[in-house]
Scaffold this motif. Structure first.
Motif, PDB file in Angstrom:
ATOM      1  N   LEU A  21       0.824  -1.212   0.000  1.00 35.03           N
ATOM      2  CA  LEU A  21       0.000   0.000   0.000  1.00 35.03           C
ATOM      3  C   LEU A  21       0.856   1.258   0.000  1.00 35.03           C
ATOM      4  CD1 LEU A  21      -2.748  -1.084   2.547  1.00 35.03           C
ATOM      5  CD2 LEU A  21      -3.161  -0.443   0.168  1.00 35.03           C
ATOM      6  N   SER A  22       1.955   1.240   0.756  1.00 31.11           N
ATOM      7  CA  SER A  22       2.845   2.404   0.801  1.00 31.11           C
ATOM      8  C   SER A  22       3.470   2.658  -0.559  1.00 31.11           C
ATOM      9  CB  SER A  22       3.936   2.182   1.859  1.00 31.11           C
ATOM     10  OG  SER A  22       3.383   2.059   3.151  1.00 31.11           O
ATOM     11  N   LEU A  23       3.858   1.588  -1.243  1.00 33.80           N
ATOM     12  CA  LEU A  23       4.420   1.727  -2.589  1.00 33.80           C
ATOM     13  C   LEU A  23       3.364   2.209  -3.576  1.00 33.80           C
ATOM     14  CD1 LEU A  23       6.540  -1.560  -2.696  1.00 33.80           C
ATOM     15  CD2 LEU A  23       7.425   0.772  -2.468  1.00 33.80           C
ATOM     16  N   ALA A  24       2.144   1.666  -3.425  1.00 34.65           N
ATOM     17  CA  ALA A  24       1.066   2.041  -4.340  1.00 34.65           C
ATOM     18  C   ALA A  24       0.649   3.492  -4.159  1.00 34.65           C
ATOM     19  CB  ALA A  24      -0.141   1.126  -4.118  1.00 34.65           C
ATOM     20  N   PHE A  25       0.755   3.990  -2.932  1.00 37.37           N
ATOM     21  CA  PHE A  25       0.269   5.336  -2.624  1.00 37.37           C
ATOM     22  C   PHE A  25       0.898   6.394  -3.529  1.00 37.37           C
ATOM     23  CE2 PHE A  25       0.293   9.353  -0.317  1.00 37.37           C
ATOM     24  CZ  PHE A  25      -1.014   9.432   0.148  1.00 37.37           C
ATOM     25  N   VAL A  26       2.199   6.279  -3.757  1.00 36.97           N
ATOM     26  CA  VAL A  26       2.870   7.342  -4.516  1.00 36.97           C
ATOM     27  C   VAL A  26       2.806   7.128  -6.030  1.00 36.97           C
ATOM     28  CG1 VAL A  26       4.427   7.816  -2.595  1.00 36.97           C
ATOM     29  CG2 VAL A  26       5.127   6.224  -4.371  1.00 36.97           C
ATOM     30  N   THR A  27       2.169   6.050  -6.478  1.00 38.32           N
ATOM     31  CA  THR A  27       2.066   5.817  -7.921  1.00 38.32           C
ATOM     32  C   THR A  27       0.721   6.244  -8.490  1.00 38.32           C
ATOM     33  OG1 THR A  27       1.218   3.554  -7.684  1.00 38.32           O
ATOM     34  CG2 THR A  27       3.620   3.830  -7.743  1.00 38.32           C
ATOM     35  N   ARG A  28      -0.160   6.774  -7.663  1.00 38.91           N
ATOM     36  CA  ARG A  28      -1.496   7.142  -8.120  1.00 38.91           C
ATOM     37  C   ARG A  28      -1.505   8.556  -8.705  1.00 38.91           C
ATOM     38  NH1 ARG A  28      -1.530   2.334  -7.665  1.00 38.91           N
ATOM     39  NH2 ARG A  28      -3.156   1.124  -6.641  1.00 38.91           N
ATOM     40  N   LYS A  29      -2.094   8.702  -9.898  1.00 39.32           N
ATOM     41  CA  LYS A  29      -2.180  10.011 -10.532  1.00 39.32           C
ATOM     42  C   LYS A  29      -3.584  10.590 -10.464  1.00 39.32           C
ATOM     43  CE  LYS A  29       1.742   9.815 -13.648  1.00 39.32           C
ATOM     44  NZ  LYS A  29       2.229  10.015 -15.025  1.00 39.32           N
ATOM     45  N   SER A  30      -4.485   9.847  -9.847  1.00 43.46           N
ATOM     46  CA  SER A  30      -5.843  10.346  -9.641  1.00 43.46           C
ATOM     47  C   SER A  30      -6.297   9.878  -8.263  1.00 43.46           C
ATOM     48  CB  SER A  30      -6.784   9.808 -10.723  1.00 43.46           C
ATOM     49  OG  SER A  30      -6.812   8.395 -10.700  1.00 43.46           O
ATOM     50  N   GLU A  31      -7.376  10.448  -7.761  1.00 40.72           N
ATOM     51  CA  GLU A  31      -7.826  10.096  -6.416  1.00 40.72           C
ATOM     52  C   GLU A  31      -8.230   8.633  -6.340  1.00 40.72           C
ATOM     53  OE1 GLU A  31     -10.688  12.677  -4.714  1.00 40.72           O
ATOM     54  OE2 GLU A  31      -9.726  14.484  -5.481  1.00 40.72           O
ATOM     55  N   PRO A  32      -7.969   7.974  -5.176  1.00 37.80           N
ATOM     56  CA  PRO A  32      -7.038   8.453  -4.142  1.00 37.80           C
ATOM     57  C   PRO A  32      -5.617   7.998  -4.446  1.00 37.80           C
ATOM     58  CG  PRO A  32      -8.092   6.436  -3.384  1.00 37.80           C
ATOM     59  CD  PRO A  32      -8.641   6.725  -4.756  1.00 37.80           C
ATOM     60  N   PRO A  33      -4.596   8.709  -3.972  1.00 39.56           N
ATOM     61  CA  PRO A  33      -4.654   9.996  -3.283  1.00 39.56           C
ATOM     62  C   PRO A  33      -4.440  11.144  -4.264  1.00 39.56           C
ATOM     63  CG  PRO A  33      -2.466   9.113  -3.107  1.00 39.56           C
ATOM     64  CD  PRO A  33      -3.254   8.123  -3.937  1.00 39.56           C
ATOM     65  N   THR A  34      -4.417  12.367  -3.781  1.00 41.78           N
ATOM     66  CA  THR A  34      -4.155  13.518  -4.629  1.00 41.78           C
ATOM     67  C   THR A  34      -2.644  13.705  -4.777  1.00 41.78           C
ATOM     68  OG1 THR A  34      -4.100  15.071  -2.762  1.00 41.78           O
ATOM     69  CG2 THR A  34      -6.240  14.622  -3.762  1.00 41.78           C
ATOM     70  N   GLN A  35      -2.253  14.350  -5.859  1.00 40.15           N
ATOM     71  CA  GLN A  35      -0.829  14.636  -6.075  1.00 40.15           C
ATOM     72  C   GLN A  35      -0.278  15.548  -4.991  1.00 40.15           C
ATOM     73  OE1 GLN A  35       1.418  13.336  -8.655  1.00 40.15           O
ATOM     74  NE2 GLN A  35      -0.262  11.924  -8.263  1.00 40.15           N
ATOM     75  N   GLU A  36      -1.139  16.404  -4.441  1.00 39.04           N
ATOM     76  CA  GLU A  36      -0.710  17.279  -3.351  1.00 39.04           C
ATOM     77  C   GLU A  36      -0.288  16.462  -2.139  1.00 39.04           C
ATOM     78  OE1 GLU A  36      -2.484  20.881  -0.520  1.00 39.04           O
ATOM     79  OE2 GLU A  36      -3.683  20.033  -2.135  1.00 39.04           O
ATOM     80  N   ALA A  78       9.514  -0.143   2.390  1.00 38.39           N
ATOM     81  CA  ALA A  78       8.626  -1.302   2.302  1.00 38.39           C
ATOM     82  C   ALA A  78       9.402  -2.547   2.710  1.00 38.39           C
ATOM     83  CB  ALA A  78       8.081  -1.457   0.888  1.00 38.39           C
ATOM     84  N   THR A  79       8.897  -3.256   3.727  1.00 40.94           N
ATOM     85  CA  THR A  79       9.557  -4.469   4.180  1.00 40.94           C
ATOM     86  C   THR A  79       8.682  -5.674   3.833  1.00 40.94           C
ATOM     87  OG1 THR A  79       8.607  -4.352   6.415  1.00 40.94           O
ATOM     88  CG2 THR A  79      10.664  -3.195   6.034  1.00 40.94           C
ATOM     89  N   SER A  80       9.264  -6.659   3.168  1.00 38.92           N
ATOM     90  CA  SER A  80       8.520  -7.831   2.686  1.00 38.92           C
ATOM     91  C   SER A  80       7.225  -7.431   1.996  1.00 38.92           C
ATOM     92  CB  SER A  80       8.190  -8.774   3.849  1.00 38.92           C
ATOM     93  OG  SER A  80       9.341  -9.138   4.567  1.00 38.92           O
ATOM     94  N   PRO A  81       7.248  -6.455   1.082  1.00 37.80           N
ATOM     95  CA  PRO A  81       5.996  -5.993   0.468  1.00 37.80           C
ATOM     96  C   PRO A  81       5.277  -7.117  -0.266  1.00 37.80           C
ATOM     97  CG  PRO A  81       7.877  -5.228  -0.805  1.00 37.80           C
ATOM     98  CD  PRO A  81       8.425  -5.804   0.462  1.00 37.80           C
TER      99      PRO A  81
END
Length: 337
Positions: free
Chosen positions: A150-165, A175-178
Motif C-alpha cells: 500500500l505504501s508503494l502504491a500510494f505514490v504511484t497514483r495520478k488520480s484520487e485516491p490519493p491527490t498529487q498534493e 517497504a519491508t517484505s511488500p
C-alpha cells in the motif's frame, strides 16, 4: 468471529532468546475519527532526542495490528524518529473490541471489511494529519507486507485516491517484505472465482488460512501469531482480490508512475514463503526512482520484525540508517531525560 465478538485481552508478546528488552517503551494512544468518521485506534512513539529528525507514518500488514510493533517503533523513537501508527480499517482495535477500550470502536466497523481504495484514502488522511502535527519534519511512509504494498502504491497514483498534493508530502518510502506477488500464486481458476465473488459479494468475510510456520524461524512467535485473537486469518472477497491484483499491477504497469524524486528502500527476506522476494526485486529494478535501495536478508522469512538470528536487529538498523541518511542531520542529539 466479527466485530461483535467478546472483547479479547491484548495478548502478551512471547519472550524468546532473541526477544529485546521492552522496559523503555513509551507511547501515547488516542482514538481519532478518520475521513468518513470511522474511529481509529492510533499510537504515537515520540522521538526520544531533543531534536526529532523525521516522522514515520506506519502502515501495518494484513491481519496485524500496531501493538505487535512496540519494540520496533521504540527503536526508531530512540534514534530520533517519531512514529505515528494506526490500526487499519478492518483490523486490530479499530475493528475488534479490546479490553480497556470498550465503546471506542465504531459500531459499523467489522473485521477484514475494507478495500485498497479505502485504505489509500485512510493513508492520505493520516499523512495530512502527521504533516500538520509535525510541521517541518520529513515524513516517510513505512509498511510491512500488505502495508508495504500500500505504501508503494500510494505514490504511484495520478488520480484520487490519493491527490498529487498529498503524494508531494512523502519524503520517502520504506517497504519491508511488500506483498506484491505470492511466492506460490493461486491457480488461475481460483483467481477468476475470486474476481467474480469480489463483484457479487464484496463484503462477505471468509476464512483465509495460512501456514503459520512460514512467518518466522521461531516456533514460539509463530504459535503466538496463530493464537492471537487480533490476527484472525479471514478476509473479504473484495479486499483479498485487491491485495492480489494491486501488487501485481505495481510490478506490471504502475511502477512507471513512481515520482523519480521520491527515494525508496525495499527490505526482503530471500526465504520468504508468503511474499515473493523475486517479485519485489523485479518491481525495484523497474522503478524510475533516482534514489532506490534493495536490501535482501538471506534466508529470512516473511515477518522480518519478529524474525530470529539477528534479522530484526538488522532490519531496524538498516531502516534507521537509510532514513537518517536522507534527512539533514548535523550534530547528534543525546536522548532527552
Amino acid at each position: 468471529m466479527t466485530g461483535s465478538s467478546p472483547s479479547p485481552e491484548p495478548p502478551v508478546q512471547p519472550q524468546s532468546q532473541d526477544s529485546p528488552d521492552r522496559a523503555h517503551q513509551a507511547f501515547t494512544e488516542t482514538w481519532q475519527p478518520g475521513v468518513d468518521g470511522l474511529n481509529f485506534y492510533t499510537r504515537t512513539y515520540a522521538a526520544r532526542t531533543t531534536t526529532p529528525r523525521a516522522v514515520i507514518l506506519f502502515v501495518h500488514g494484513y491481519a496485524e495490528y500496531i501493538a505487535e510493533y512496540d519494540w520496533l517503533h521504540s527503536r526508531y523513537a530512540a534514534s530520533g524518529i517519531t512514529v505515528f501508527a494506526f490500526d487499519q480499517r478492518g483490523f486490530g482495535y479499530t475493528a475488534l473490541e479490546a479490553r480497556g477500550h470498550e465503546g471506542k470502536r465504531s459500531k459499523n466497523s467489522r473485521y477484514a471489511v475494507t478495500s485498497w481504495k479505502e485504505q489509500l484514502i485512510d493513508i492520505e488522511w493520516w499523512l495530512q494529519y502527521v504533516t500538520k502535527t509535525h510541521p517541518g519534519l520529513p515524513v516517510f511512509l513505512m509498511g510491512p507486507s500488505m502495508g508495504g504494498a500500500l505504501s508503494l502504491a500510494f505514490v504511484t497514483r495520478k488520480s484520487e485516491p490519493p491527490t498529487q498534493e498529498s503524494v508531494s508530502l512523502v519524503s520517502g518510502v520504506v517497504a519491508t517484505s511488500p506483498f506484491l506477488r505470492q511466492t506460490q500464486p493461486i491457480p488461475r481458476i481460483l483467481s477468476y472465482v475470486l474476481k467474480l465473488m469480489s463483484v457479487l459479494f464484496p463484503r462477505i468475510v471468509f476464512p483465509l488460512p495460512a501456514d503459520t510456520d512460514d512467518y518466522t524461524h521461531d516456533d514460539a512467535v509463530n504459535e503466538h501469531i496463530a493464537n492471537d485473537p487480533f490476527c484472525m486469518q479471514k478476509g473479504t472477497f473484495k479486499h483479498v482480490h485487491d491485495m492480489l491484483t494491486g501488487g501485481e499491477d505495481l510490478i506490471r504497469t504502475s511502477y512507471q508512475q513512481w515520482p523519480e524524486h521520491i527515494p525508496v528502500l525495499i527490505v526482503h527476506g530471500t526465504g520468504d514463503k508468503i511474499a515473493s522476494c523475486e517479485g519485489a526485486q523485479e518491481f525495484y529494478e523497474k522503478l524510475p526512482a533516482i534514489d532506490k535501495t534493495f536490501f535482501p536478508i538471506p534466508d529470512a522469512y516473511h515477518e522480518l520484525a519478529r524474525e530470529v538470528g539477528g534479522v530484526k536487529e538488522t532490519l531496524v538498523e538498516q531502516c534507521i540508517t537509510w532514513i537518517l541518511g536522507r534527512v539533514k542531520v548535523t550534530v547528534p542529539d543525546e536522548p532527552s531525560t
